[in-house]
Design an enzyme around this catalytic site. Sequence first.
Site, short mmCIF file in Angstrom:
data_model
loop_
_atom_site.label_atom_id
_atom_site.label_comp_id
_atom_site.label_asym_id
_atom_site.label_seq_id
_atom_site.Cartn_x
_atom_site.Cartn_y
_atom_site.Cartn_z
CB THR A 177 -0.93 0.00 1.22
OG1 THR A 177 -1.81 -1.13 1.14
CG2 THR A 177 -1.77 1.27 1.26
CG HIS A 278 -6.33 3.91 2.30
ND1 HIS A 278 -5.11 3.31 2.12
CD2 HIS A 278 -6.73 3.54 3.54
CE1 HIS A 278 -4.79 2.62 3.20
NE2 HIS A 278 -5.77 2.74 4.07
N GLY A 310 -12.84 0.61 -3.58
CA GLY A 310 -13.48 1.85 -3.17
C GLY A 310 -14.87 2.02 -3.76
N GLY A 311 -15.89 1.93 -2.92
CA GLY A 311 -17.26 2.20 -3.35
C GLY A 311 -18.00 1.04 -3.98
NE ARG A 333 -15.90 2.75 4.94
CZ ARG A 333 -15.04 3.44 4.19
NH1 ARG A 333 -14.94 3.16 2.88
NH2 ARG A 333 -14.29 4.39 4.71
#
Length: 395
Positions: A177, A278, A310-311, A333
């Site tokens: 990362t 991120h 992401g998303g 998430r």
Amino acid sequence: MSTLDTTARTEPAHGAPRRAGGSAHWLTSADAQRAADLALPQDVRDFLEGGSGAEATLAANQAAFEDLFLVPRVLADVSGTDTATTVLGATAAMPVGIAPMAYQRLFHPDGELAAARAAEAAGIPYVAGVLSTYTLEEITAVCSQAWLQLYWLRDRVLLTDLIDRAEAAGCKALVLTVDVPRMGRRLRDMRNAFVLPQDVVAANFPAAATLSARRGAVGMSSVMVHTSEAFDPTLTWNDVAWLRGQTDLPLVLKGLLHPEDAARAAELGVDAVVVSNHGGRQLDGAVAGPNVLPAVRDAVEGRVEVLLDGGVRSGTDVLKALALGASAVLVGRPVLWGLAADGQRGVERLLSLLHTELEDALALSGCADVTRARGLDLLPRGASLSSSARRGQRW
């Protein structure tokens, strides 16, 4: 092996979730999110959901997918849609992996082991975070397609040891990362004076190296304090070249947004890049991944695989990422929502939903398989196909 006590508690400790359960009835990732909201205490929920600054980039990640519309094709035989693909040369049941995320015992006592087992059951890669609460050896024991994510550490001995351990444990790739020279100002955590509970530790680190992550201070996140001590902001392309020379494992750079950075990564011999901001947790105001993915794809000219995170919230989002040029996506998430609400079952349910949604989206867009999905056209909201898109040239 980790010496963490994983026995069930009768009363949740600080940061431990209250079980919500019942994942079998979820129909979308939003259902998992609602269940996780009920399961988690406020400070842990903020740690999971929050971004940096005003959270503009956090919101932009989902908005970027919502503002893109597919142009489906018809009269194609989609009686048998196939979601299988290859990622870094290995077969995956769908073009999805689990993104690296730290401290998963905050969300469930089984933490990374539950998520890794769910990835194994789903037939997809699991990226183990270097800040996992179980050791990489414990994770690779339950997942045959585990990758290890690394940050550039000030302690080079520990960094080199982690590379050696990853090879010995059978990790399939290393993921460096590169977008955290310092941690972004995550205001929710700072307002909560977020502190890791005593039983949530970075199991891959010596215990003495993580003490600051459990010391509270008003207006400060202890996780931010620990990362400032542990992560080295001097990381440069020369270090990437050094790392490339240290291992024969596939090397992935995560956290690139500029096409020129992706092209340089390809020149240095990395195997893949992850287009990522991120999850909106670093530079607030950074561009959303879908908006730069086509340019990154063009810049690397097929020399490396291009992934996106992401998303991503649905199988349709996965299909849009493929049409933009991604070989696969990493999901973050939503996996933690499933974990918090129903442990391994919750993650398995979440991944099953993504698979079902992707199958549905493939069929309804006229694509029998993942390869054909990469030929689909996309349009921004309100745009016209005749003026904005042609095959192989998207907006």
